[in-house]
Design a protein around this motif. Structure first.
Motif, PDB file in Angstrom:
ATOM      1  N   UNK A  80      -2.438   3.644  -9.845  1.00 17.11           N
ATOM      2  CA  UNK A  80      -3.469   3.326  -8.863  1.00 17.11           C
ATOM      3  C   UNK A  80      -3.201   4.206  -7.652  1.00 17.11           C
ATOM      4  N   UNK A  81      -4.032   5.226  -7.439  1.00 19.79           N
ATOM      5  CA  UNK A  81      -3.801   6.183  -6.361  1.00 19.79           C
ATOM      6  C   UNK A  81      -3.810   5.528  -4.987  1.00 19.79           C
ATOM      7  N   UNK A  82      -4.653   4.504  -4.832  1.00 16.58           N
ATOM      8  CA  UNK A  82      -4.730   3.823  -3.545  1.00 16.58           C
ATOM      9  C   UNK A  82      -3.433   3.121  -3.197  1.00 16.58           C
ATOM     10  N   UNK A  83      -2.848   2.422  -4.169  1.00 20.53           N
ATOM     11  CA  UNK A  83      -1.590   1.712  -3.935  1.00 20.53           C
ATOM     12  C   UNK A  83      -0.453   2.704  -3.690  1.00 20.53           C
ATOM     13  N   UNK A  84      -0.445   3.791  -4.440  1.00 15.09           N
ATOM     14  CA  UNK A  84       0.592   4.805  -4.222  1.00 15.09           C
ATOM     15  C   UNK A  84       0.501   5.358  -2.803  1.00 15.09           C
ATOM     16  N   UNK A  85      -0.702   5.616  -2.337  1.00 13.38           N
ATOM     17  CA  UNK A  85      -0.884   6.140  -0.981  1.00 13.38           C
ATOM     18  C   UNK A  85      -0.414   5.124   0.059  1.00 13.38           C
ATOM     19  N   UNK A  86      -0.696   3.848  -0.167  1.00 12.97           N
ATOM     20  CA  UNK A  86      -0.255   2.807   0.768  1.00 12.97           C
ATOM     21  C   UNK A  86       1.270   2.743   0.837  1.00 12.97           C
ATOM     22  N   UNK A 108       7.771  -3.954   4.531  1.00 15.49           N
ATOM     23  CA  UNK A 108       7.728  -5.036   3.547  1.00 15.49           C
ATOM     24  C   UNK A 108       6.740  -4.758   2.417  1.00 15.49           C
ATOM     25  N   UNK A 109       7.204  -5.023   1.175  1.00 18.84           N
ATOM     26  CA  UNK A 109       6.407  -4.810  -0.037  1.00 18.84           C
ATOM     27  C   UNK A 109       6.571  -6.026  -0.937  1.00 18.84           C
ATOM     28  N   UNK A 110       5.501  -6.439  -1.589  1.00 20.51           N
ATOM     29  CA  UNK A 110       5.614  -7.466  -2.618  1.00 20.51           C
ATOM     30  C   UNK A 110       4.763  -7.065  -3.818  1.00 20.51           C
ATOM     31  N   UNK A 111       5.169  -7.544  -4.979  1.00 20.37           N
ATOM     32  CA  UNK A 111       4.421  -7.292  -6.211  1.00 20.37           C
ATOM     33  C   UNK A 111       4.150  -8.635  -6.877  1.00 20.37           C
ATOM     34  N   UNK A 112       2.881  -8.960  -7.015  1.00 21.19           N
ATOM     35  CA  UNK A 112       2.502 -10.274  -7.549  1.00 21.19           C
ATOM     36  C   UNK A 112       1.731 -10.125  -8.851  1.00 21.19           C
ATOM     37  N   UNK A 113       1.919 -11.091  -9.729  1.00 22.70           N
ATOM     38  CA  UNK A 113       1.151 -11.105 -10.963  1.00 22.70           C
ATOM     39  C   UNK A 113      -0.284 -11.519 -10.721  1.00 22.70           C
ATOM     40  N   UNK A 114      -0.490 -12.334  -9.694  1.00 19.25           N
ATOM     41  CA  UNK A 114      -1.831 -12.795  -9.345  1.00 19.25           C
ATOM     42  C   UNK A 114      -2.329 -12.157  -8.068  1.00 19.25           C
ATOM     43  N   UNK A 115      -3.016 -12.955  -7.242  1.00 18.17           N
ATOM     44  CA  UNK A 115      -3.677 -12.422  -6.052  1.00 18.17           C
ATOM     45  C   UNK A 115      -3.016 -12.849  -4.753  1.00 18.17           C
ATOM     46  N   UNK A 116      -1.816 -13.448  -4.798  1.00 19.56           N
ATOM     47  CA  UNK A 116      -1.212 -14.032  -3.597  1.00 19.56           C
ATOM     48  C   UNK A 116       0.029 -13.287  -3.128  1.00 19.56           C
ATOM     49  N   UNK A 117       0.045 -11.984  -3.222  1.00 13.47           N
ATOM     50  CA  UNK A 117       1.230 -11.218  -2.840  1.00 13.47           C
ATOM     51  C   UNK A 117       1.643 -11.380  -1.399  1.00 13.47           C
ATOM     52  N   UNK A 118       0.704 -11.744  -0.531  1.00 13.61           N
ATOM     53  CA  UNK A 118       1.017 -11.861   0.892  1.00 13.61           C
ATOM     54  C   UNK A 118       1.980 -13.010   1.178  1.00 13.61           C
ATOM     55  N   UNK A 135       1.205  -5.710   0.162  1.00 11.63           N
ATOM     56  CA  UNK A 135       1.248  -6.746  -0.876  1.00 11.63           C
ATOM     57  C   UNK A 135       0.424  -6.280  -2.079  1.00 11.63           C
ATOM     58  N   UNK A 136       1.072  -6.098  -3.207  1.00 11.80           N
ATOM     59  CA  UNK A 136       0.394  -5.579  -4.400  1.00 11.80           C
ATOM     60  C   UNK A 136      -0.013  -6.751  -5.286  1.00 11.80           C
ATOM     61  N   UNK A 137      -1.303  -7.000  -5.341  1.00 10.05           N
ATOM     62  CA  UNK A 137      -1.825  -8.070  -6.198  1.00 10.05           C
ATOM     63  C   UNK A 137      -2.075  -7.529  -7.607  1.00 10.05           C
ATOM     64  N   UNK A 140       8.213  -4.335  -8.646  1.00  8.97           N
ATOM     65  CA  UNK A 140       8.635  -4.309  -7.244  1.00  8.97           C
ATOM     66  C   UNK A 140       9.625  -3.174  -6.986  1.00  8.97           C
ATOM     67  N   UNK A 141      10.476  -2.867  -7.983  1.00 12.77           N
ATOM     68  CA  UNK A 141      11.396  -1.743  -7.810  1.00 12.77           C
ATOM     69  C   UNK A 141      10.647  -0.418  -7.871  1.00 12.77           C
ATOM     70  N   UNK A 142       9.679  -0.306  -8.761  1.00 10.55           N
ATOM     71  CA  UNK A 142       8.879   0.917  -8.847  1.00 10.55           C
ATOM     72  C   UNK A 142       8.129   1.159  -7.542  1.00 10.55           C
ATOM     73  N   UNK A 143       7.589   0.090  -6.957  1.00 11.91           N
ATOM     74  CA  UNK A 143       6.897   0.223  -5.677  1.00 11.91           C
ATOM     75  C   UNK A 143       7.856   0.647  -4.582  1.00 11.91           C
ATOM     76  N   UNK A 144       9.056   0.090  -4.606  1.00 16.11           N
ATOM     77  CA  UNK A 144      10.066   0.438  -3.611  1.00 16.11           C
ATOM     78  C   UNK A 144      10.446   1.908  -3.696  1.00 16.11           C
TER      79      UNK A 144
END
Length: 230
Positions: free
Chosen positions: A179-185, A130-140, A163-165, A35-39
């Motif tokens: 993941x280039x797509x997530x980085x772009x988002x 808003x950003x979230x990082x989840x281990x599974x598929x429920x980041x939202x 929301x990063x699943x 989550x910090x890396x995404x931030x």
């Protein structure tokens, strides 16, 4: 950018305009936090859009638990409260724990409760991404929790969220996104917060200056008896 470091960019949002400050709040208490890396990536996107940025890393801050009976923050809690209040816009990022935001992230928001006595109160009219990082598929789920909190603090969450699943697949062991797509988002979100914040800051109805003047007057009144005594 090294972990736990604040990021600064001297670029202007527009020629002749003052710089916006976008503050990133979040991360987990892990040394390598998805989550910090995404931030950090989202903050980089805000920099690319012309803003000055600052990172409030929850692992680095090591906040004490908020106690509503002791509402005078000191040390890292004071840094958190004043930095968030001074920000033009924000980016929030939390891991998903047990279907919601982490305890550390919720505690940081609890500290912002003391801003209720300010004028304007809380995070009035600040724009939040808003950003979230989840281990599974429920980041939202964490995103939804943060959106409710933003509303309670009188902030505005931009509709575009990230929301990063299955975050372990998006980042390597060192926390770098592959993941280039997530980085772009994430970069898009940072830019979106700058775009919307620019419009809010330009709104003449905002009155944050009034709070600064009020506090300055209070400090002057408090210092007056001391000056007389000496």
């Amino acid at each position: 950018m090294p972990r736990g470091q604040r990021m600064r960019n001297t670029a202007h949002v527009s020629e002749g305009a003052g710089r916006l400050t976008i503050v990133g709040l979040g991360g987990s208490l892990r040394a390598t936090s998805h989550s910090r890396a995404a931030l950090e990536i989202a903050l980089a996107g805000a920099e690319e859009a012309g803003a000055e940025t600052e990172l409030l890393d929850l692992r680095e801050l090591a906040l004490p638990m908020f106690d509503p009976e002791h509402e005078s923050p000191a040390g890292p809690a004071a840094e958190l409260v004043e930095t968030c209040y001074a920000a033009d816009g924000m980016l929030w990022s939390s891991p998903l724990y047990q279907g919601t935001v982490s305890g550390a992230f919720k505690n940081s928001l609890d500290w912002l409760h003391i801003l209720g006595s300010r004028d304007p109160p809380y995070l009035h009219d600040k724009v939040v991404g808003l950003i979230s990082a989840a281990g599974g598929m429920q980041g939202l789920q964490a995103i939804n929790t943060m959106e409710f909190s933003a509303r309670a603090l009188r902030a505005w969450a931009v509709p575009y969220v990230v929301p990063i699943a299955s975050a372990a697949r998006a980042f390597d062991r060192d926390g770098r996104v592959h993941d280039d797509g997530i980085e772009a988002q994430l970069r898009t979100l940072g830019g979106e917060v700058v775009r919307v914040t620019t419009r809010f800051v330009a709104d003449a109805t905002l009155h944050r200056v009034a709070e600064c003047e009020r506090v300055a007057d209070q400090v002057a009144l408090a210092d007056a008896p001391r000056a007389t005594a000496t």
